[in-house]
Design a protein around this motif. Structure first.
Motif, PDB file in Angstrom:
ATOM      1  N   LEU A 157       9.553  -6.725 -11.795  1.00 49.98           N
ATOM      2  CA  LEU A 157       8.384  -6.598 -11.335  1.00 49.98           C
ATOM      3  C   LEU A 157       7.981  -6.443  -9.840  1.00 49.98           C
ATOM      4  N   PRO A 158       7.321  -5.474  -9.564  1.00 50.86           N
ATOM      5  CA  PRO A 158       7.279  -5.335  -7.935  1.00 50.86           C
ATOM      6  C   PRO A 158       6.358  -6.633  -7.443  1.00 50.86           C
ATOM      7  N   PRO A 159       5.416  -7.151  -8.101  1.00 57.99           N
ATOM      8  CA  PRO A 159       4.522  -7.923  -7.261  1.00 57.99           C
ATOM      9  C   PRO A 159       5.639  -9.163  -7.001  1.00 57.99           C
ATOM     10  N   PHE A 160       6.520  -9.582  -7.769  1.00 53.03           N
ATOM     11  CA  PHE A 160       7.441 -10.750  -7.702  1.00 53.03           C
ATOM     12  C   PHE A 160       8.120 -10.548  -6.251  1.00 53.03           C
ATOM     13  N   TRP A 161       8.540  -9.157  -5.961  1.00 53.10           N
ATOM     14  CA  TRP A 161       9.500  -8.843  -4.605  1.00 53.10           C
ATOM     15  C   TRP A 161       8.786  -9.337  -3.576  1.00 53.10           C
ATOM     16  N   PHE A 162       7.246  -8.903  -3.659  1.00 50.85           N
ATOM     17  CA  PHE A 162       6.640  -9.098  -2.369  1.00 50.85           C
ATOM     18  C   PHE A 162       6.298 -10.724  -2.280  1.00 50.85           C
ATOM     19  N   SER A 163       6.027 -11.339  -3.404  1.00 50.73           N
ATOM     20  CA  SER A 163       5.721 -12.804  -3.300  1.00 50.73           C
ATOM     21  C   SER A 163       6.873 -13.574  -2.898  1.00 50.73           C
ATOM     22  N   ALA A 164       8.208 -13.185  -3.248  1.00 49.86           N
ATOM     23  CA  ALA A 164       9.329 -13.802  -3.015  1.00 49.86           C
ATOM     24  C   ALA A 164       9.659 -14.039  -1.475  1.00 49.86           C
ATOM     25  N   VAL A 165       9.130 -12.903  -0.647  1.00 47.71           N
ATOM     26  CA  VAL A 165       9.187 -12.806   0.510  1.00 47.71           C
ATOM     27  C   VAL A 165       8.447 -14.449   1.357  1.00 47.71           C
ATOM     28  N   PHE A 166       7.524 -14.464   0.810  1.00 48.70           N
ATOM     29  CA  PHE A 166       6.728 -15.501   1.360  1.00 48.70           C
ATOM     30  C   PHE A 166       7.678 -16.953   0.881  1.00 48.70           C
ATOM     31  N   ALA A 211      11.472  -5.892  -1.886  1.00 52.32           N
ATOM     32  CA  ALA A 211      10.237  -5.574  -1.333  1.00 52.32           C
ATOM     33  C   ALA A 211      10.372  -4.526  -0.067  1.00 52.32           C
ATOM     34  N   VAL A 212      11.576  -4.793   0.712  1.00 54.09           N
ATOM     35  CA  VAL A 212      11.616  -3.990   1.941  1.00 54.09           C
ATOM     36  C   VAL A 212      12.169  -2.683   1.358  1.00 54.09           C
ATOM     37  N   ILE A 213      13.380  -2.763   0.751  1.00 50.10           N
ATOM     38  CA  ILE A 213      14.004  -1.483   0.601  1.00 50.10           C
ATOM     39  C   ILE A 213      13.419  -0.423  -0.259  1.00 50.10           C
ATOM     40  N   VAL A 214      12.775  -0.683  -1.280  1.00 51.76           N
ATOM     41  CA  VAL A 214      12.195   0.199  -2.197  1.00 51.76           C
ATOM     42  C   VAL A 214      10.999   0.878  -1.579  1.00 51.76           C
ATOM     43  N   PRO A 215      10.109   0.290  -0.984  1.00 51.00           N
ATOM     44  CA  PRO A 215       9.112   1.226  -0.428  1.00 51.00           C
ATOM     45  C   PRO A 215       9.575   2.410   0.530  1.00 51.00           C
ATOM     46  N   LEU A 241      10.968   8.037   1.520  1.00 56.49           N
ATOM     47  CA  LEU A 241      11.995   8.953   1.805  1.00 56.49           C
ATOM     48  C   LEU A 241      12.299  10.047   0.753  1.00 56.49           C
ATOM     49  N   ILE A 242      12.190   9.563  -0.530  1.00 58.17           N
ATOM     50  CA  ILE A 242      12.473  10.470  -1.598  1.00 58.17           C
ATOM     51  C   ILE A 242      11.106  11.246  -1.742  1.00 58.17           C
ATOM     52  N   TYR A 243       9.863  10.615  -1.456  1.00 59.11           N
ATOM     53  CA  TYR A 243       8.917  11.397  -1.382  1.00 59.11           C
ATOM     54  C   TYR A 243       8.585  12.574  -0.506  1.00 59.11           C
ATOM     55  N   PHE A 244       9.203  12.450   0.973  1.00 59.53           N
ATOM     56  CA  PHE A 244       9.369  13.456   1.880  1.00 59.53           C
ATOM     57  C   PHE A 244      10.206  14.633   1.340  1.00 59.53           C
ATOM     58  N   SER A 284       1.070  -1.211  -0.025  1.00 57.03           N
ATOM     59  CA  SER A 284       0.104   0.028   0.110  1.00 57.03           C
ATOM     60  C   SER A 284       1.140   1.211  -0.182  1.00 57.03           C
ATOM     61  N   LEU A 285       2.146   1.219   1.062  1.00 56.91           N
ATOM     62  CA  LEU A 285       2.990   2.240   0.986  1.00 56.91           C
ATOM     63  C   LEU A 285       3.384   2.533  -0.320  1.00 56.91           C
ATOM     64  N   PHE A 286       3.809   1.607  -0.985  1.00 55.68           N
ATOM     65  CA  PHE A 286       4.486   1.573  -2.320  1.00 55.68           C
ATOM     66  C   PHE A 286       3.576   2.090  -3.160  1.00 55.68           C
ATOM     67  N   CYS A 287       2.248   1.996  -3.434  1.00 51.72           N
ATOM     68  CA  CYS A 287       1.479   2.306  -4.348  1.00 51.72           C
ATOM     69  C   CYS A 287       1.287   3.791  -4.134  1.00 51.72           C
ATOM     70  N   ILE A 288       0.968   4.363  -2.940  1.00 51.29           N
ATOM     71  CA  ILE A 288       0.711   5.715  -2.702  1.00 51.29           C
ATOM     72  C   ILE A 288       1.921   6.600  -3.328  1.00 51.29           C
ATOM     73  N   VAL A 289       2.996   6.106  -2.637  1.00 46.43           N
ATOM     74  CA  VAL A 289       4.484   6.785  -3.174  1.00 46.43           C
ATOM     75  C   VAL A 289       4.672   6.787  -4.534  1.00 46.43           C
ATOM     76  N   VAL A 290       4.305   5.878  -5.289  1.00 44.78           N
ATOM     77  CA  VAL A 290       4.679   5.569  -6.513  1.00 44.78           C
ATOM     78  C   VAL A 290       3.777   6.598  -7.460  1.00 44.78           C
ATOM     79  N   THR A 291       2.399   6.354  -6.970  1.00 46.06           N
ATOM     80  CA  THR A 291       1.587   7.312  -7.594  1.00 46.06           C
ATOM     81  C   THR A 291       1.910   8.946  -7.495  1.00 46.06           C
ATOM     82  N   ALA A 292       2.316   9.344  -6.115  1.00 48.79           N
ATOM     83  CA  ALA A 292       2.730  10.543  -6.012  1.00 48.79           C
ATOM     84  C   ALA A 292       3.977  10.784  -6.952  1.00 48.79           C
TER      85      ALA A 292
END
Lengths: 539, 261
Positions: free
Chosen positions: A244-253, A272-276, A281-284, A177-185
């Motif tokens: 592809l970001p979705p694979f980062w997150f599924s790799a965790v599992f 998956a952890v670092i990019v968001p 930080l870039i966002y702010f 969710s965080l990733f989505c917000i920040v990427v959109t912004a």
């Protein structure tokens, strides 16, 4: 007033905000008022009355229910116990798609509100408090949305895969969710850096249209996705999946639950952890610069280049002989193609009327039926379904105040306003849709399609003034505010659907008999002429 | 009254793209002055105000408000500033009462105090009936009055009014003009932009004319009259901004309207 649930939760983190140097009481004030305004964002019919009662089922709640329904789509992908990497990637793709598109469509107004600049920036507030308040506002919205979308799948998945899984899933979903917000912004920041506000507004408009069309297909897909479960999933790990970001997150599992120690998976999971976090930080960091660029939205956009319009001029001349009518035709054409709110309300219906027939045909191919030249052109009748709805919408405009023009102008024959607007609708919206469909069918079936589509076109020409007569009789186009939209007259629109269905059937019957179709075409021409004369009599 | 400088612009410049919007503007404003800040469209008036209010940051030169450089402390000085924006930007999904509550609390007032002041002010501006009504249904004049209340609710010392009279009826205009006069006598400083020259002429202690990003005249109306031969502010304005062809332009326009005979 400002005692909503969200704010109470926010209060728990007051200390954290203060730690980051944010003026918490001001932040709470801003967020509280923003939430109040959100509740009112969709204007109600009772515009002038005291705003004491606020309905429980606001449009926002309705949309949350819709997201909850969409969430059901995810459940099938959560059952592959051994194949987390692949199946969860699909699930996360869907989640990210829905979150990001709805971010853009519903929440751009928060990120791009220029009034913030004048109202908030002139008050004794530091920049950090303003940017954090904006961010918190978005996060609250996102939490509600993601909650509605993911609650049921989350419960189901936790039930099947146990506690560890659900903890990881929760953390992952927060990161997503965080990733989505920040990427959109960040996406907005980049666009605003290089383009003007007008471009961005158009872009948002198209995303909104795209989203509403896609949602229709997602519904279609829900039924079919269940069929996918039987398919075996052999999926090799490849380097490009790192992109592809979705694979980062599924790799965790896969790493934590299946104890998979593949090198790529570990890189993916760390992304998956670092990019968001890094993008946050870039966002702010970038927010102040973004606020500066937001000023662009306040300024008038650069003038449009004058296009050569000899072609449309020719058509206008051919369509309306009367000069006043031609002027209205040109005016209506511009309104139909430029007014954002109108496009938002109307273009999805139009998009669906192209996409639905195509979808049907694609499905036929997938199911192995192929094309049936005797029947398949009848899908073209789907494009007629948009006519009643759109004709109904023609009387609305976001800037309805301008409609005093109709009364002021010295026009003898008042009917030209609607006659020309309907013609503009046909030329600008209906004919292009039909032509695109026709070209596709021409390719699939052959030249006979030209004949069939001419008939469909003529039927559209006949239905348009009839729809107008039944729904908007005697009203001016672009004359009423969107905030007064009554839900379209459903009985009439349903009735029209049956009529269109019946006409398709007639068309089919006629085509089974020899030569009759060659009589049907001129007959429709005559009817068309008669109907337009009858509904818009010329003195 | 003390000769305290409330606002100082020193060598203020800003560019938008390749356009120099403000060029080395210098200005000192004393407590209790009403400054009529005028200039042709696009001269840089609103830009000046936006810089002082902290809406634009990429300027050169310095701005001192209440003696402090706003670059060094970009927040605190805003506590004592009131602003009526040019285009009436306002959160119009809120009701009048909610909006003023919001603004007042942003300035650190407590709710009861705002409520008390708001009720009294709404009554004076004849807006009591619409206190709980959404601003989006307000007429232009009502919205303007509400913006006026919003800019004054926290008893500011420095006021920026950008066309504050637009949309107001003649009676309200008289009230506002008189109010500005009395506010100035009570030690408030008012920075007033408008295109309506007779109003500026009457209410301003001091008139500053901006043209193409530069100050071309600065002084009391009587000073300007002494320096220039023309009589009214409108005429002086035309003369100073190098515009003396209004008759000719008008004649040409009329000619075009009537068609070449």
């Amino acid at each position: 007033m400002n005692q909503s649930f969200s704010l109470k939760i926010l209060d728990r983190f007051a200390g954290l905000f203060r730690l980051f140097g944010v003026d918490y009481s001001k932040l709470r004030l801003i967020v509280g008022f923003k939430l109040t305004m959100d509740k009112r964002r969709v204007p109600t019919i009772i515009g002038n009355q005291a705003q004491k009662k606020e309905p429980i089922i606001t449009p926002f709640v309705t949309s949350l229910l819709l997201y909850a329904f969409l969430g059901l789509l995810l459940i099938p992908f959560l059952f592959f116990a051994e194949e987390f990497y692949f199946s969860l990637a699909i699930a996360f793709t869907i989640v990210m798609f829905i979150l990001m598109t709805s971010m853009i469509s519903d929440f751009s107004s928060v990120l791009l509100d220029v009034r913030d600049k004048v109202v908030l920036a002139t008050k004794p507030l530091d920049k950090r408090t303003i940017s954090v308040a904006k961010f918190v506002h978005v996060v609250i919205y996102m939490t509600q949305l993601a909650g509605a979308l993911l609650l049921i799948p989350f419960v189901v998945a936790s039930f099947f895969h146990g506690l560890l899984f659900s903890v990881i899933l929760l953390v992952t979903l927060i990161l997503i969710s965080l990733f989505c917000i920040v990427v959109t912004a960040l996406f907005y920041m980049v666009i605003l850096k290089f383009f003007d506000g007008e471009k961005l507004r158009n872009l948002i408009n198209y995303v909104q249209i795209f989203l509403s069309v896609t949602l229709v297909f997602v519904y279609q897909f829900i039924g079919r996705s269940i069929g996918l479960i039987g398919v075996s999933l052999e999926f090799p790990i490849e380097w490009w999946q790192l992109l592809l970001p979705p694979f980062w997150f599924s790799a965790v599992f896969d790493i934590l639950l299946n104890k998979n120690t593949n090198q790529f998976l570990i890189i993916a999971a760390s992304l998956a952890v670092i990019v968001p976090i890094v993008s946050l930080l870039i966002y702010f960091k970038a927010m102040p610069a973004f606020e500066q660029n937001l000023a662009k939205l306040l300024n008038a956009s650069t003038a449009k280049k004058e296009k050569k319009q000899w072609f449309t001029r020719k058509i206008a001349k051919w369509i309306s002989r009367d000069q006043q009518e031609r002027a209205v035709f040109d005016f209506a054409r511009v309104m139909l193609s430029q007014e954002r709110e109108f496009k938002l309300k109307v273009y999805p219906a139009l998009g669906i009327s192209i996409a639905l027939p195509l979808f049907m045909i694609t499905m036929m191919f997938i199911d192995g039926y192929g094309v049936n030249p005797e029947i398949d052109y009848l899908y073209g009748y789907f494009s007629l379904l948009a006519i009643p709805t759109i004709v109904y919408m023609l009387k609305y405009s976001a800037k309805a105040n301008g409609a005093y023009l109709y009364q002021v102008l010295p026009v003898q024959e008042r009917s030209i306003f609607y006659r020309a607007t309907l013609k503009a609708f046909m030329m600008q919206l209906f004919v292009p849709v039909l032509v695109i469909l026709m070209l596709i069918y021409l390719f699939l079936i052959g030249p006979i399609v030209l004949l069939h589509f001419s008939i469909i076109l003529l039927i559209g020409c006949i239905l348009t003034p009839i729809s107008y007569r039944m729904m908007n009789n005697g009203r001016y186009p672009f004359n009423e505010s969107f905030s007064l939209v009554e839900s379209a007259n459903t009985t009439i629109i349903f009735g029209m659907m049956f009529v269109i269905g019946g006409l398709a059937f007639v068309h089919y019957l006629i085509s089974t008999l020899p030569y009759l179709i060659y009589l049907y075409l001129p007959l429709l021409l005559v009817v068309n002429h008669f109907i337009w004369k009858k509904i818009f009599p010329t003195r | 009254m003390t000769e305290e400088t409330i606002l100082e612009l020193s060598d203020l410049s800003i560019r938008f793209g390749n356009q120099q919007v403000l060029n080395q503007v210098n200005l000192k404003v004393k407590r209790g002055e009403i400054i009529g800040y005028i200039g042709p469209n696009g001269a840089g008036k609103s830009t000046t105000v936006k810089i002082i209010l902290g809406l634009l940051a990429n300027y050169h030169g310095n701005v001192y408000v209440f003696g402090d450089n706003i670059r060094d402390n970009p927040v605190d000085y805003k506590r004592k500033i009131g602003y009526v924006p040019e285009n009436g930007e306002i959160y119009d999904d809120l009701t009048a009462s909610e909006y003023i509550q919001f603004i007042g609390q942003m300035y650190g007032m407590d709710q009861a105090e705002i409520e008390l002041k708001l009720d009294a002010l709404l009554a004076k501006f004849e807006l009591t009936k619409v206190k709980q009504t959404k601003i989006s249904s307000f007429s232009k004049g009502m919205k303007q009055k509400l913006l006026m209340i919003a800019s004054l609710i926290h008893n500011p010392d420095l006021l920026f009014f950008d066309e504050p009279l637009s949309g107001l009826d003649a009676n309200s205009v008289m009230i506002i003009k008189e109010m500005m006069d009395q506010l100035a006598r009570a030690g408030k400083t008012i920075f007033y932009s408008s295109h309506i020259m007779d109003v500026v002429e009457k209410i301003s202690d001091r008139i500053v004319i901006l043209n193409q990003g530069e100050i071309i005249a600065d002084g009391a109306f009587t000073d300007l009259q002494a320096q220039n031969k023309e009589g009214t502010l409108e005429q002086i304005f035309n003369q100073l901004t190098g515009f003396d062809q209004h008759e000719q332009t008008a004649a040409e326009i009329v000619g075009i309207i009537q068609g070449a005979d």
